[in-house]
Design a protein around this motif. Structure first.
Motif, PDB file in Angstrom:
ATOM      1  N   VAL A 130     -50.292   0.056  19.431  1.00  0.00           N
ATOM      2  CA  VAL A 130     -51.590  -0.538  19.771  1.00  0.00           C
ATOM      3  C   VAL A 130     -52.703   0.199  19.039  1.00  0.00           C
ATOM      4  N   ARG A 131     -52.597   1.529  18.916  1.00  0.00           N
ATOM      5  CA  ARG A 131     -53.601   2.271  18.149  1.00  0.00           C
ATOM      6  C   ARG A 131     -53.663   1.751  16.703  1.00  0.00           C
ATOM      7  N   LYS A 132     -52.476   1.464  16.135  1.00  0.00           N
ATOM      8  CA  LYS A 132     -52.446   0.924  14.756  1.00  0.00           C
ATOM      9  C   LYS A 132     -53.088  -0.451  14.689  1.00  0.00           C
ATOM     10  N   ARG A 149     -69.936   0.195  18.786  1.00  0.00           N
ATOM     11  CA  ARG A 149     -69.649  -1.203  19.155  1.00  0.00           C
ATOM     12  C   ARG A 149     -68.322  -1.572  18.510  1.00  0.00           C
ATOM     13  N   ASN A 150     -67.277  -0.788  18.897  1.00  0.00           N
ATOM     14  CA  ASN A 150     -65.979  -0.976  18.223  1.00  0.00           C
ATOM     15  C   ASN A 150     -64.970  -1.777  19.054  1.00  0.00           C
ATOM     16  N   ILE A 151     -65.491  -2.546  20.005  1.00  0.00           N
ATOM     17  CA  ILE A 151     -64.786  -3.678  20.628  1.00  0.00           C
ATOM     18  C   ILE A 151     -63.701  -3.357  21.648  1.00  0.00           C
ATOM     19  N   ASN A 196     -59.023   2.462  13.129  1.00  0.00           N
ATOM     20  CA  ASN A 196     -59.751   3.725  13.310  1.00  0.00           C
ATOM     21  C   ASN A 196     -60.937   3.572  14.251  1.00  0.00           C
ATOM     22  N   THR A 197     -61.366   4.712  14.796  1.00  0.00           N
ATOM     23  CA  THR A 197     -62.514   4.707  15.715  1.00  0.00           C
ATOM     24  C   THR A 197     -63.736   4.060  15.061  1.00  0.00           C
ATOM     25  N   ASP A 198     -63.981   4.408  13.790  1.00  0.00           N
ATOM     26  CA  ASP A 198     -65.118   3.847  13.061  1.00  0.00           C
ATOM     27  C   ASP A 198     -64.688   2.545  12.365  1.00  0.00           C
TER      28      ASP A 198
END
Ligand code: IDP
Length: 162
Positions: free
Chosen positions: A95-97, A122-124, A101-103
């Motif tokens: 899920v991280r993939k 505002r990375n959803i 990335n955070t930005d």
């Protein structure tokens, strides 16, 4: 039943995912869920809520010393947040993939943040960054009776029998 037992061994890892207020307002709930379903993961719990300050601060407690902490907590508590638990093999890292990335500006196209976001604030979407945080966050956001045990028939076509 023996078949089920062998597939289910792959599928017990769980992660906490939250579509943040920007993702909800931008009508990205459906498309986000579709990406995780398309990958083959199973939804175990889902609710829409406006998180309390206590919940948001506990969720982000490791970031308490950061300069953006207050803004982050205010933003998350503005709601609504779509909180979910997803299950499957290696689901935390995968899920991280899928999120990126955070930005969002350094997230690859094809990831959720890479496709839908621009600003880091505002990375959803949120996804647990490791298995122990996933367990902690699931307990924080959900009561155990809200987690639904079920055996998707599709597992036979997603997981190789061991
Ligand atoms: P993650 O969400 O990718 O795991 P974390 O470092 O845990 O990233 O940060 C949590 C959230 O805090 C991020 O998703 C983002 O919304 C926000 N955040 C992180 N760094 C910054 C920053 O430098 N400015 C503003 N917000 C930030």
């Amino acid at each position: 039943q023996p078949y089920f037992t062998s597939w289910v061994m792959h599928c017990t890892e769980r992660t906490f995912v939250a579509i943040k207020p920007d993702g909800v307002h931008r009508a990205l709930i459906g498309r986000t869920i579709a990406r995780l379903e398309d990958k083959g993961y199973s939804l175990v719990a889902l609710k829409l809520l406006k998180p309390s300050r206590t919940l948001a601060e506990s969720h982000y407690e490791s970031l308490r010393s950061k300069p953006f902490f207050d803004n982050l907590v205010s933003f998350i508590t503005s709601g609504p947040v779509c909180a979910m638990v997803w299950e499957g093999k290696d689901v935390v890292a995968q899920v991280r993939k899928l999120i990126g990335n955070t930005d969002p500006l350094s997230s690859a196209p094809g990831t959720i943040r890479g496709d839908f976001g621009i600003d880091i604030g505002r990375n959803i979407i949120h996804g647990s960054d490791n298995i122990s945080n996933a367990e902690r966050e699931i307990q924080l956001w959900f009561h155990s009776e809200e987690l639904v045990e079920w055996n998707p028939n599709l597992h036979e076509w997603i997981y190789e029998k061991v």
